[in-house]
Design a protein around this motif. Structure first.
Motif, short mmCIF file in Angstrom:
data_model
loop_
_atom_site.label_atom_id
_atom_site.label_comp_id
_atom_site.label_asym_id
_atom_site.label_seq_id
_atom_site.Cartn_x
_atom_site.Cartn_y
_atom_site.Cartn_z
N SER A 280 0.72 -1.36 0.06
CA SER A 280 0.12 0.12 -0.07
C SER A 280 1.02 1.32 -0.05
O SER A 280 1.47 1.56 0.84
CB SER A 280 -0.90 -0.02 1.10
N PRO A 281 0.90 2.06 -1.06
CA PRO A 281 1.70 3.24 -1.12
C PRO A 281 1.34 4.14 0.06
O PRO A 281 2.35 4.83 0.90
CB PRO A 281 1.38 4.05 -2.50
N TYR A 282 0.23 4.33 0.35
CA TYR A 282 -0.03 5.26 1.40
C TYR A 282 0.67 4.83 2.98
O TYR A 282 0.98 5.61 3.81
CB TYR A 282 -1.65 5.22 1.91
N HIS A 283 0.72 3.48 3.01
CA HIS A 283 0.88 2.93 4.12
C HIS A 283 2.79 2.69 4.29
O HIS A 283 3.25 2.31 5.23
CB HIS A 283 0.58 1.66 4.71
N ASN A 284 3.16 2.94 3.25
CA ASN A 284 4.70 2.61 3.05
C ASN A 284 5.56 4.02 2.84
O ASN A 284 6.87 3.96 2.59
CB ASN A 284 4.90 1.65 1.91
N LEU A 285 4.76 5.04 2.96
CA LEU A 285 5.72 6.44 2.88
C LEU A 285 6.75 6.79 3.92
O LEU A 285 7.74 6.84 3.53
CB LEU A 285 4.89 7.44 3.25
N GLU A 286 6.45 6.13 5.28
CA GLU A 286 7.44 6.57 6.22
C GLU A 286 8.60 5.35 6.10
O GLU A 286 9.75 5.45 6.12
CB GLU A 286 7.02 5.93 7.63
N LYS A 287 8.29 4.21 5.56
CA LYS A 287 9.01 3.01 5.37
C LYS A 287 9.99 3.36 4.21
O LYS A 287 11.38 3.12 4.21
CB LYS A 287 8.41 1.73 5.00
N SER A 288 9.42 4.05 3.17
CA SER A 288 10.33 4.70 2.09
C SER A 288 11.69 5.59 2.51
O SER A 288 12.87 5.46 1.82
CB SER A 288 9.64 5.20 0.99
#
Length: 105
Positions: free
Chosen positions: A40-48
């Protein structure tokens, strides 16, 4: 479609989302929710940011400013009956709130 599907946890709550459960998975089922959150792009922003630093060798300050993300234009429409415009709007808002949305429109 010009409207991106970006929040894979809540996509079933808006417009045609429930009709896609067979294709994407059901976020109300824990095992399927975990899989959905994995891409999920929304949920992986911090992980990026962490991936940019740890795996791609970005300077921490540059990654925290979003230098690892290319300039991005999100489009959406209130006329699309499949993907709700909140997907794009919330991603842009979250990127800006995280400080990584400087090159995002």
């Amino acid at each position: 479609s010009q409207c991106p599907l970006l929040d894979m946890e809540r996509y079933v709550l808006l417009t045609s989302g429930p009709s896609w459960i067979d294709e994407y998975g059901d976020p109300s089922k824990p095992e399927e929710r975990d899989a959905l959150l994995g891409f999920s792009p929304y949920h992986n922003l911090e992980k990026s940011v962490d991936v940019a630093i740890q795996e791609r060798g970005f300077d921490e300050a540059l990654a925290k400013r979003g230098e690892h993300i290319p300039a991005t234009l999100f489009t959406t429409s209130t006329a699309d009956d499949r993907v709700h415009p909140s997907h794009a709007r919330r991603v842009v808002h979250k990127m800006r709130a995280l400080g990584i949305g400087g090159k995002v429109l």
